[in-house]
Motif scaffolding. Structure first.
Motif, mmCIF file in Angstrom:
data_model
loop_
_atom_site.group_PDB
_atom_site.id
_atom_site.type_symbol
_atom_site.label_atom_id
_atom_site.label_comp_id
_atom_site.label_asym_id
_atom_site.label_seq_id
_atom_site.Cartn_x
_atom_site.Cartn_y
_atom_site.Cartn_z
ATOM 1 N N MET A 1 0.723 -1.106 0.031
ATOM 2 C CA MET A 1 -0.080 0.005 -0.033
ATOM 3 C C MET A 1 0.881 1.108 -0.075
ATOM 4 S SD MET A 1 -2.834 1.143 2.789
ATOM 5 C CE MET A 1 -2.609 2.982 3.168
ATOM 6 N N LEU A 2 0.596 2.338 -0.802
ATOM 7 C CA LEU A 2 1.316 3.413 -0.872
ATOM 8 C C LEU A 2 0.637 4.446 0.226
ATOM 9 C CD1 LEU A 2 1.808 5.458 -4.100
ATOM 10 C CD2 LEU A 2 1.331 6.694 -1.983
ATOM 11 N N SER A 3 1.196 4.747 1.465
ATOM 12 C CA SER A 3 0.710 5.328 2.361
ATOM 13 C C SER A 3 0.847 6.850 2.343
ATOM 14 C CB SER A 3 1.164 4.656 3.984
ATOM 15 O OG SER A 3 2.748 4.737 3.806
ATOM 16 N N HIS A 4 2.200 7.184 1.914
ATOM 17 C CA HIS A 4 2.375 8.752 2.014
ATOM 18 C C HIS A 4 3.195 9.203 0.994
ATOM 19 C CE1 HIS A 4 4.584 12.178 4.162
ATOM 20 N NE2 HIS A 4 3.187 12.480 4.094
ATOM 21 N N LEU A 5 2.870 10.458 0.389
ATOM 22 C CA LEU A 5 3.237 11.074 -0.822
ATOM 23 C C LEU A 5 3.913 12.504 -0.253
ATOM 24 C CD1 LEU A 5 4.565 11.240 -3.722
ATOM 25 C CD2 LEU A 5 2.150 12.098 -4.370
ATOM 26 N N LYS A 6 5.058 12.772 -0.470
ATOM 27 C CA LYS A 6 5.624 14.084 0.195
ATOM 28 C C LYS A 6 6.219 14.702 -1.106
ATOM 29 C CE LYS A 6 8.426 16.664 3.458
ATOM 30 N NZ LYS A 6 9.020 16.541 4.741
ATOM 31 N N ILE A 7 5.944 15.915 -1.654
ATOM 32 C CA ILE A 7 6.288 16.792 -2.563
ATOM 33 C C ILE A 7 6.889 18.325 -2.199
ATOM 34 C CG2 ILE A 7 5.783 17.677 -4.939
ATOM 35 C CD1 ILE A 7 3.421 15.555 -4.990
ATOM 36 N N LYS A 8 7.923 18.496 -2.814
ATOM 37 C CA LYS A 8 8.534 19.826 -2.379
ATOM 38 C C LYS A 8 8.913 20.423 -3.779
ATOM 39 C CE LYS A 8 11.284 22.557 0.623
ATOM 40 N NZ LYS A 8 10.283 23.535 1.142
ATOM 41 N N SER A 9 8.468 21.501 -4.086
ATOM 42 C CA SER A 9 8.722 22.345 -5.432
ATOM 43 C C SER A 9 8.843 21.944 -6.720
ATOM 44 C CB SER A 9 10.302 22.957 -5.049
ATOM 45 O OG SER A 9 10.480 23.571 -3.897
ATOM 46 N N LEU A 10 7.879 21.104 -6.906
ATOM 47 C CA LEU A 10 7.797 20.531 -7.990
ATOM 48 C C LEU A 10 6.515 20.867 -8.952
ATOM 49 C CD1 LEU A 10 8.077 18.051 -10.181
ATOM 50 C CD2 LEU A 10 6.461 16.662 -8.775
ATOM 51 N N GLY A 11 6.970 21.732 -9.963
ATOM 52 C CA GLY A 11 5.788 22.484 -10.675
ATOM 53 C C GLY A 11 5.296 23.385 -9.954
ATOM 54 N N VAL A 12 3.863 23.265 -10.189
ATOM 55 C CA VAL A 12 2.755 24.332 -9.524
ATOM 56 C C VAL A 12 2.789 23.873 -7.910
ATOM 57 C CG1 VAL A 12 1.669 24.797 -11.400
ATOM 58 C CG2 VAL A 12 0.799 22.851 -10.075
ATOM 59 N N ILE A 13 3.399 22.873 -7.691
ATOM 60 C CA ILE A 13 3.189 22.312 -6.037
ATOM 61 C C ILE A 13 4.330 22.813 -5.192
ATOM 62 C CG2 ILE A 13 3.049 20.422 -4.553
ATOM 63 C CD1 ILE A 13 1.717 18.805 -6.983
ATOM 64 N N GLU A 14 4.287 23.837 -4.298
ATOM 65 C CA GLU A 14 5.338 24.361 -3.782
ATOM 66 C C GLU A 14 5.474 23.173 -2.624
ATOM 67 O OE1 GLU A 14 6.210 28.251 -1.474
ATOM 68 O OE2 GLU A 14 4.086 27.696 -1.088
ATOM 69 N N GLU A 15 4.631 22.800 -1.950
ATOM 70 C CA GLU A 15 4.671 21.643 -0.980
ATOM 71 C C GLU A 15 3.625 20.948 -0.687
ATOM 72 O OE1 GLU A 15 6.682 20.976 3.543
ATOM 73 O OE2 GLU A 15 6.514 23.174 2.671
ATOM 74 N N ALA A 16 3.522 19.738 -0.639
ATOM 75 C CA ALA A 16 2.343 18.844 -0.590
ATOM 76 C C ALA A 16 2.650 17.599 0.255
ATOM 77 C CB ALA A 16 1.547 18.267 -1.521
ATOM 78 N N ASN A 17 1.710 16.868 1.285
ATOM 79 C CA ASN A 17 1.898 15.873 1.768
ATOM 80 C C ASN A 17 0.357 15.277 1.686
ATOM 81 O OD1 ASN A 17 4.534 15.989 3.715
ATOM 82 N ND2 ASN A 17 3.746 17.896 3.976
ATOM 83 N N ILE A 18 0.567 13.990 1.198
ATOM 84 C CA ILE A 18 -0.767 13.260 0.813
ATOM 85 C C ILE A 18 -0.712 12.008 1.725
ATOM 86 C CG2 ILE A 18 -2.270 12.600 -0.826
ATOM 87 C CD1 ILE A 18 -1.023 14.466 -2.741
ATOM 88 N N GLU A 19 -1.714 11.678 2.517
ATOM 89 C CA GLU A 19 -1.739 10.377 3.310
ATOM 90 C C GLU A 19 -2.812 9.623 2.663
ATOM 91 O OE1 GLU A 19 -2.241 10.605 7.270
ATOM 92 O OE2 GLU A 19 -0.176 11.797 7.581
ATOM 93 N N PHE A 20 -2.433 8.616 1.775
ATOM 94 C CA PHE A 20 -3.507 7.890 0.820
ATOM 95 C C PHE A 20 -4.089 6.906 1.781
ATOM 96 C CE2 PHE A 20 -0.728 9.386 -2.631
ATOM 97 C CZ PHE A 20 -1.674 9.943 -3.320
ATOM 98 N N GLN A 21 -5.418 6.355 1.376
ATOM 99 C CA GLN A 21 -5.859 5.382 2.086
ATOM 100 C C GLN A 21 -5.848 4.061 1.419
ATOM 101 O OE1 GLN A 21 -7.176 6.471 5.291
ATOM 102 N NE2 GLN A 21 -6.177 8.384 4.611
ATOM 103 N N SER A 22 -6.355 2.945 2.131
ATOM 104 C CA SER A 22 -6.453 1.732 1.398
ATOM 105 C C SER A 22 -7.825 1.842 0.555
ATOM 106 C CB SER A 22 -6.556 0.580 2.539
ATOM 107 O OG SER A 22 -7.813 1.009 3.320
#
Length: 554
Positions: A1-22
């Motif tokens: 399972m993919l539980s977490h995606l963290k992004i910083k300074s990618l394209g239009v995304i300055e910062e994002a923290n996503i906690e995916f669900q099952s």
């Protein structure tokens, strides 16, 4: 399972923290908000090609990190990479403005290839170009083999090994044929080298030994004087036996004398041993002119031989002689060697054809099952009369040079929208909407709950709408019961079926923001997706109806 995606300074995304669900996760948002950047982030974390153009404007570095629950396959791959894997697998990637890319797996430095290897065991991405790739015959073959699972995989491994055996035999035959053309001209040279090696009968270290002995013979006078002087010195200075006895008789006067006597006795033994060695060496210093002449001639002969055959040293010469003996044996037994090489090739070619036939039978059996199951799925996607068929045709070959590592099957996916329509290859006749449904149906059929894979779909529902879109949502929700599914979609009918709904929006500074929507906000977003009027009472009522439909259907 993919539980977490963290992004910083990618394209239009300055910062994002996503906690995916099952289960079934859906990602929506208006055009240009950065939905595809999430997939780009996943791609980077899974080893895709880095690009400095992806870095957010005015920033110097982008970074992404993806956290997965460990799977048995990922742990095994990590062990092979000598990377510690616990309950989680964290894949990280960063790119700087100067083009430097850094990858890590669970904090350990890694390569992009390693990210790809471990990532492929965790997640599979079906982006908007998937419907294009499925048109390729090689992709269709891969999907059929994937459906056949272990039954096909085992025979494919055997076939790949057999393929290499055939290629090896072909290379041997080509090398033998190439050499045989030059053998007549090389025959004399080979015989000369072999005969010379036999008559010379040289050992690998002989030249070095000769040179050492020559140095000694040429230095006999220089060595003899000091050696003999040492011998005389030792003989004159040896401790006498009588002296030791006299000392030993004093033991009663002082017990320490006994210890001193023991030391002298040991010293006397060492003196005698050294003296014996010097005497023996002195006896070898006799000058022997005959031996000197023999060694000089032997050295000259070896040197001439090395120059004649352009050898660096004796070891090189002996290696060349051994190779010449082998080649000469082939020359003398040309017909027998050629017959053996040809027999090996014929045997390997027969084995390849047998395995190719077995693979064909297994693929044909899998193709029948896949055709039936995919047809059933497509008919549930508002195409009740459609027909899908996997064609598997075995190609006849007559020459070993025609073998192929993937086997001899020509595989083609055929499709007909109605019984009145002729089955034609999807690479030629299927529309975009039909391809999307075929692709989704394939995923639903091929997906295995035992695979532990996460499935990512980027607008796989493009080209469909209405009741068909509802069925797409229903089928994705079904897949989500056994595997985690993450879908980027623009269809409210699909999004309504999700267990978790993530919404991407831009703020006043054009920075993308990702939020998981609670139920009441999901209604607003579905209403927007339905008609562009999120505040419309009728649109919201329709959105609630969709969510109720999805809930009752799940």
């Amino acid at each position: 399972m993919l539980s977490h995606l963290k992004i910083k300074s990618l394209g239009v995304i300055e910062e994002a923290n996503i906690e995916f669900q099952s289960g079934f996760n859906v990602i929506t948002g208006e055009t240009g908000t950065g939905k595809t950047m999430l997939l780009t982030a996943l791609g980077l974390a899974l080893g895709s090609r880095s690009d400095v153009e992806l870095i957010r404007q005015n920033d110097d570095r982008l970074a992404v990190a993806v956290t997965f629950d460990s799977t048995s396959a990922a742990v095994q791959i990590s062990d092979e990479m000598d990377i510690q894997a616990d309950d989680e697998i964290i894949l990280g990637r960063s790119i700087t403005k100067d083009g430097k890319s850094k990858a890590v797996i669970n904090g350990s430095p890694a390569t992009a290839t390693q990210l790809q290897t471990i990532g492929s065991s965790l997640l599979t991405i079906h982006a908007q170009n998937s419907s294009t790739s499925i048109r390729r015959l090689s992709s269709q073959r891969d999907r059929l083999d994937e459906f056949g699972k272990e039954e096909i995989f085992q025979i494919k491994q055997q076939l790949a090994e057999s393929y290499q055996d055939v290629k090896s035999s072909l290379d041997q035959l080509a090398e033998f044929s190439s050499k045989s053309k030059n053998w007549q001209t090389r025959l004399g040279e080979l015989e000369e080298l072999v005969n010379k090696a036999k008559s010379l009968a040289i050992a690998p270290s002989e030249l070095l030994e000769i040179e050492e002995e020559l140095k000694k013979l040429n230095s006999v006078d220089q060595l003899a004087t000091p050696i003999n002087q040492v011998v005389r010195t030792f003989e004159d200075g040896l401790i006498g036996t009588q002296t030791l006895r006299s000392l030993a008789s004093l033991e009663d006067a002082d017990s320490e004398v006994l210890e001193l006597v023991s030391i002298l006795e040991n010293f006397k033994v060492q003196q005698e041993e050294v003296l014996d060695r010097f005497k023996n060496y002195a006896n070898t210093l006799a000058f022997d002119p005959n031996r000197l002449e023999f060694l000089q001639e032997r050295k000259a002969e070896i040197k001439r031989t090395l120059r004649r055959f352009d050898c660096e040293d004796v070891v090189h010469f002996l290696k060349m002689a051994e190779e010449a003996r082998f080649e000469l044996e082939q020359v003398m037994n040309h017909d027998e060697v050629l017959q053996k090489v040809q027999q090996d090739l014929d045997r390997n070619f027969r084995r390849y054809n047998e395995l190719a036939e077995q693979l064909h039978q297994r693929r044909s059996s899998a193709a029948q099952r896949l055709s039936t199951l995919v047809t059933e799925e497509i008919r549930k996607l508002s195409m009740p009369k459609a027909n899908f068929q996997v064609s598997v045709q075995l190609v006849d070959i007559n020459s070993p040079s025609e073998v192929r590592v993937e086997g001899l099957d020509e595989i083609d996916f055929l499709f007909a929208a109605t019984p009145a329509t002729q089955l034609i290859a999807i690479s030629k006749g299927a529309s975009g909407g039909e391809l999307s449904r075929i692709l989704l149906s394939l995923e639903l059929v091929i997906a295995s709950p035992d695979s532990e894979l996460v499935y990512i779909f980027d607008e796989v529902d493009s080209g469909v709408g209405g009741a068909t879109a509802i069925e797409v949502g229903r089928r994705l929700a079904q897949l989500g019961k056994t595997n985690q599914v993450i879908v980027v979609t623009h269809l409210a009918q699909v999004a309504a079926f999700a267990n978790a709904h993530f919404y991407i929006k831009k703020d006043e500074l054009s920075r993308a923001q990702v939020d998981q929507l609670p139920p009441e906000e999901r209604v607003i977003e579905l209403a927007r997706m339905l008609g562009g009027m999120a505040s419309s009472t009728s649109a919201r009522a329709h959105a609630k109806e969709l969510m109720e439909l999805a809930q009752s259907a799940s």
